[in-house]
Write a protein that holds these residues in place. Structure first.
Motif, short mmCIF file in Angstrom:
data_model
loop_
_atom_site.label_atom_id
_atom_site.label_comp_id
_atom_site.label_asym_id
_atom_site.label_seq_id
_atom_site.Cartn_x
_atom_site.Cartn_y
_atom_site.Cartn_z
N GLY A 1 0.81 -1.21 0.00
CA GLY A 1 0.00 0.00 0.00
C GLY A 1 0.85 1.26 0.00
O GLY A 1 2.04 1.24 0.32
N ASN A 2 0.23 2.36 -0.38
CA ASN A 2 0.89 3.67 -0.38
C ASN A 2 0.58 4.39 0.93
O ASN A 2 -0.58 4.73 1.20
N ALA A 3 1.61 4.64 1.70
CA ALA A 3 1.42 5.25 3.02
C ALA A 3 1.05 6.72 2.89
O ALA A 3 1.38 7.39 1.91
N ASN A 4 0.38 7.21 3.90
CA ASN A 4 0.06 8.63 4.01
C ASN A 4 1.22 9.27 4.78
O ASN A 4 1.27 9.21 5.99
N SER A 5 2.17 9.88 4.06
CA SER A 5 3.43 10.32 4.66
C SER A 5 3.33 11.77 5.13
O SER A 5 2.65 12.60 4.52
N ILE A 6 4.04 12.07 6.20
CA ILE A 6 4.14 13.44 6.69
C ILE A 6 5.19 14.18 5.87
O ILE A 6 6.35 13.75 5.78
N THR A 7 4.80 15.29 5.26
CA THR A 7 5.73 16.07 4.44
C THR A 7 6.08 17.42 5.08
O THR A 7 6.91 18.15 4.54
N GLY A 8 5.48 17.73 6.18
CA GLY A 8 5.81 18.98 6.87
C GLY A 8 5.23 18.97 8.27
O GLY A 8 4.10 18.53 8.48
N GLN A 9 6.02 19.45 9.24
CA GLN A 9 5.56 19.49 10.62
C GLN A 9 6.23 20.67 11.30
O GLN A 9 7.46 20.72 11.42
N ASP A 10 5.43 21.65 11.71
CA ASP A 10 5.97 22.88 12.30
C ASP A 10 5.38 23.10 13.67
O ASP A 10 4.19 22.82 13.92
N PHE A 11 6.21 23.63 14.57
CA PHE A 11 5.74 24.06 15.88
C PHE A 11 6.52 25.33 16.23
O PHE A 11 7.74 25.31 16.36
N ASN A 12 5.81 26.45 16.36
CA ASN A 12 6.45 27.73 16.61
C ASN A 12 5.74 28.47 17.75
O ASN A 12 4.51 28.49 17.81
N THR A 13 6.53 29.05 18.63
CA THR A 13 5.97 29.91 19.67
C THR A 13 6.73 31.23 19.68
O THR A 13 7.94 31.27 19.44
N VAL A 14 5.99 32.30 19.91
CA VAL A 14 6.59 33.62 20.05
C VAL A 14 5.99 34.26 21.29
O VAL A 14 4.76 34.36 21.42
N GLU A 15 6.85 34.68 22.20
CA GLU A 15 6.39 35.38 23.40
C GLU A 15 6.94 36.81 23.39
O GLU A 15 8.13 37.04 23.22
N GLU A 16 6.03 37.76 23.52
CA GLU A 16 6.39 39.18 23.59
C GLU A 16 6.00 39.71 24.96
O GLU A 16 4.89 39.50 25.44
N GLU A 17 6.94 40.42 25.59
CA GLU A 17 6.68 41.05 26.88
C GLU A 17 6.98 42.53 26.74
O GLU A 17 8.10 42.92 26.41
N THR A 18 5.97 43.37 26.98
CA THR A 18 6.10 44.80 26.77
C THR A 18 5.75 45.55 28.04
O THR A 18 4.71 45.29 28.68
N PHE A 19 6.62 46.50 28.41
CA PHE A 19 6.37 47.37 29.55
C PHE A 19 6.47 48.81 29.09
O PHE A 19 7.38 49.18 28.33
N ALA A 20 5.54 49.65 29.51
CA ALA A 20 5.52 51.04 29.08
C ALA A 20 5.10 51.95 30.23
O ALA A 20 4.31 51.56 31.09
N VAL A 21 5.66 53.16 30.22
CA VAL A 21 5.21 54.24 31.11
C VAL A 21 4.95 55.47 30.25
O VAL A 21 5.56 55.65 29.19
N PHE A 22 4.03 56.33 30.70
CA PHE A 22 3.66 57.46 29.86
C PHE A 22 3.13 58.61 30.73
O PHE A 22 2.72 58.43 31.88
N GLY A 23 3.16 59.78 30.13
CA GLY A 23 2.59 60.98 30.75
C GLY A 23 2.03 61.88 29.66
O GLY A 23 2.58 61.95 28.56
N GLN A 24 0.93 62.57 29.97
CA GLN A 24 0.27 63.40 28.96
C GLN A 24 -0.39 64.60 29.61
O GLN A 24 -1.12 64.46 30.60
N MET A 25 -0.15 65.77 29.04
CA MET A 25 -0.74 67.01 29.54
C MET A 25 -1.73 67.54 28.51
O MET A 25 -1.38 67.68 27.33
#
Length: 773
Positions: A327-351
């Motif tokens: 038989g012809n197998a069902n083959s895996i041709t691509g496998q991806d696992f990606n994580t991106v973590e962003e950490e943002t800190f901000a201070v501000f002032g407005q008049m």
């Protein structure tokens, strides 16, 4: 092309040319279901403290069923006509005759995803005194996109075809491809003289299961001191933690193979699941000029057909020969696992200040924000073991069991000042000026640490290029210094005209750089390099006076393999099958060879030279322009008209005649735009009829991998309407129509004749009701 090809408007020596590999029609049917729910709870335990909690849930389910009708060109062509473009000579007519028959394709596709959003928020506003308050807001949100097809996939694609095409042409001269083909179903079809389901055979089945999840946690605190008279000072801090995870698994299974080993297997093993259907008859705005067999297409549910055929070929690789093959197998041709973590800190002032300059009312807001972001990107890469040459212009990426972890980091911090000023020199005139620095973060997909490799579209010996993609976790955000001036004249109640000028100096534009390098140590079986099997094939084809085409190169290389490298034996078999027009190969022999041989690289093949696209921060650019707007209501009749027009200029354009091997930086998405709206608003009725228009713009700069082709979206305008009625204070109903005139979308490459995509769009109608409790 070869010596027998008739060429009209032959390009000059070394002139760029554009020649398509195929032409195809798509028919797509889509559904969308959206469910929203929101609840807000508010409590005031004391007069100075207000607590608010809210929850939001949204679900969006989409499906698309798509049917294709397509033809690939074998080459060499019998006739070629080019346009007269001096920069890029583009084909407007192509025709080829086949020695025997080739296939025409009818791929069926099904896509389904379910997206959900859940958000929980809590807010506290505390008035510590008459002029000082604190506002603290926090929320947690989760967005998820999951496969939603019955077989657990995001998309299922099953390639089908009919090997009955004896001649084929495509005419682009009208601006839309007109396909014409001559059929012969006596050789490999059911021999009834027409294209029908009995001629259809399976080829390759592919699936893709993708899912994404993003979680955001945010805390925002603001203190406000009110000086009175419209003046106040705001200050605070902001923290955001965002984590995005993307997973994808791709599979491929050989059914009847690209050469269509078993015409009729769809009718035998998936009876009733595919129906005859005239795709070209569905066009209203475009004219495909179809006659004869071009009027015949097919459609069916890709998942159902996949489930029927996959099981058969998994048990027996050739269910037509009455023997028990592996038989012809069902083959895996691509496998991806990606994580991106962003950490943002901000201070501000407005008049903020409201007051007068002389006797003229004026206001000003000035502020500054400091923002710091750290990025951590992690990927698990399923390492490909080879790119296998499976047919003349078909390659398959094979993925092994090894998983390679990769990570990358990035960081940036910026000061973001802002200043807005307005003044009223007359009661009916307002002048505004502003300056601000803003940033736009890179897309998560650009921040992935992983590298991927994609197979070439044809043998690299004949110009094919293996492409790849690589992320860049250290991308900097797009940073823009913005200056705006505007003047507004309110010449009557609810009526005005305005003019504005804007200038944006933008840094860190994110574009696609392209770098040539090897990935994963993979070797190229189609290079034509000296000492390799494809190199020997290329040399022998030249000696024999045969065209160096995709078909000839693969077939001779396959014959070398079948004859254990014996050049004389391979040449004898090759020459014996050159029985077609101009001594071309017999197509039946070609198809049987495609089915029998897949070519894997060996130690004599060179490493793939991969054109890897990677997002990079590119040079600065300036964007400027003018905005004109106005609105006028006819007394108290409720009738009015509004409109606007924007002129945009950028100092970096793309050169369509540039060398395809050189990266270009160009600004995407810049175009003039305008709209005009007729309005009625009275007695609880609100009605709008609007025409929105956008001029041509550059939408992509690196289509086609190593060719670095641009994509231009042509001018597009739609007529839309919206009518709503307030039944009472708590209930409103609405009706909306979008693209009432069925406008079309068209994109092209370096030349307008070089069509990428043309789509007919139908009107969309939405009926809604809103209730308040």
């Amino acid at each position: 092309m070869n010596a027998q090809t008739t060429v009209t408007n032959r390009p000059a020596t070394n002139q760029l040319i554009a020649v398509p590999n195929d032409s195809r029609y798509h028919f797509s049917e889509s559904t969308r279901e959206r469910i929203n729910g929101q609840a807000v709870f508010q409590w005031r335990p004391m007069d100075t403290l207000t607590l608010t909690a809210d929850v939001l849930y949204a679900q969006n389910s989409t499906t698309e069923a798509r049917s294709d009708q397509t033809n690939w060109f074998n080459r060499p062509f019998r006739q070629v006509t080019f346009d007269t473009n001096a920069d890029v000579a583009t084909t407007v007519f192509l025709q080829e005759n086949i020695s025997g028959v080739k296939d025409t394709g009818f791929e069926q596709q099904y896509r389904a995803t379910k997206d959900t959003l859940e958000s929980f928020g809590l807010n506290a506003k505390w008035d510590l005194s008459d002029n000082f308050s604190i506002n603290i807001d926090g929320h947690m949100s989760t967005a998820e996109s999951l496969p939603d097809a019955p077989n657990g996939t995001s998309s299922t694609l099953i390639s089908l075809g009919a090997p009955i095409v004896a001649a084929h042409s495509v005419d682009y001269s009208s601006g839309f491809p007109v396909q014409t083909m001559t059929i012969n179903d006596a050789l490999r079809g059911n021999n009834n003289g027409r294209l029908d389901i009995g001629d259809i055979g399976s080829q390759i089945a592919r699936t893709n299961a993708s899912q994404q999840r993003q979680e955001i946690k945010e805390l925002h605190a603001v203190g406000t001191y009110d000086f009175g008279g419209g003046s106040r000072f705001d200050f605070g801090a902001n923290y955001i933690n965002s984590e995005m995870t993307s997973q994808r698994t791709q599979t491929q299974q050989t059914l009847g193979d690209w050469g269509i080993t078993n015409p009729g297997d769809v009718n035998r093993f998936a009876a009733g699941l595919l129906e005859e259907f005239c795709i070209t008859c569905q066009f209203d705005s475009f004219n495909p000029g179809s006659t004869g067999a071009s009027l015949v297409g097919f459609r069916g549910n890709a998942v159902d057909i996949y489930n029927a055929l996959s099981a058969v070929y998994a048990r027996d690789g050739n269910p037509f020969n009455n023997t028990a093959d592996p038989g012809n197998a069902n083959s895996i041709t691509g496998q991806d696992f990606n994580t991106v973590e962003e950490e943002t800190f901000a201070v501000f002032g407005q008049m903020s200040w409201d007051g007068e300059i002389g006797t003229m009312p004026a206001s000003m807001t000035a502020g500054i924000r400091y923002e710091s972001t750290d990025v951590l990107s992690t990927s698990l890469v399923a390492v490909p073991t080879e790119i296998r040459w499976t047919a003349d212009n078909d390659f398959t990426r094979i993925v092994g069991a090894q998983v390679q972890p990769i990570s990358g980091e990035g960081s940036y911090d910026y000061w973001l000042p802002a200043l807005d000023f307005s003044i009223e020199p007359r009661e009916d005139v307002k002048l505004r000026a502003s300056f601000g620095r803003t940033l736009a973060r890179p897309d998560f997909g650009n921040l992935f640490a992983a590298s991927t490799i994609n197979a070439p579209g044809r043998p690299t010996a004949i110009g094919g290029v293996a492409t790849g993609n690589s992320g860049n976790p250290n991308l900097q955000p797009l940073l823009s210094d913005n200056i705006d001036f505007s003047a507004e004249w309110y010449f009557a109640p609810s009526s005005y005209v305005s003019i504005g000028y804007f200038d944006k100096q933008v840094r860190n534009f994110i574009g696609q750089g392209q770098f040539t390098r090897n990935l994963f140590g993979l070797r190229d079986p189609s290079s034509g390099a000296v000492g390799s099997r494809s190199g020997t094939a290329r040399t022998q084809l030249t000696t024999l006076g045969a065209d160096i085409s995709d078909v000839n190169l693969f077939t001779y290389t396959a014959l070398l393999i079948r004859n254990n490298g014996n050049v004389a034996a391979a040449t004898a078999q090759f020459e014996a099958q050159r029985t077609g027009p101009n001594r071309s190969l017999n197509q039946a022999f070609v198809d049987s060879t495609l089915a029998a041989v897949d070519i894997s690289a060996d130690a004599n093949d060179p490493l793939f030279q991969v054109a890897v696209s990677q997002p990079v921060n590119q040079q600065e650019a300036n964007i400027n322009g003018f905005e004109f707007a106005g609105q006028y209501f006819l007394g108290d009749t409720g009738f009015g008209i509004a409109g606007s027009y924007t002129i945009v200029n950028g100092d970096v354009d793309i050169d369509v005649g540039a060398d395809p091997s050189i990266d270009q930086f160009a600004l995407l998405g810049l175009s003039n735009s305008g709209n005009v709206t007729l309005i009625y608003d009275k007695y609880g009725f609100s009605a709008r009829v609007a025409y929105n228009w956008r001029d041509k713009y550059l939408s992509e700069t690196n289509r086609g991998g190593g060719d670095r082709n641009p994509v231009f979206t042509e001018p597009f305008g739609t007529l839309d309407m919206n009518v709503s009625y307030d039944v009472n204070e708590n209930i409103a109903i609405s009706f909306e129509g979008i693209n009432l005139t069925s406008e079309t979308v068209r994109t092209h490459g370096r030349d307008e004749t070089n069509l990428w995509f043309a789509q007919e769009l139908k009107p969309r109608y939405l009926l809604g009701a809103r209730m308040r409790f």
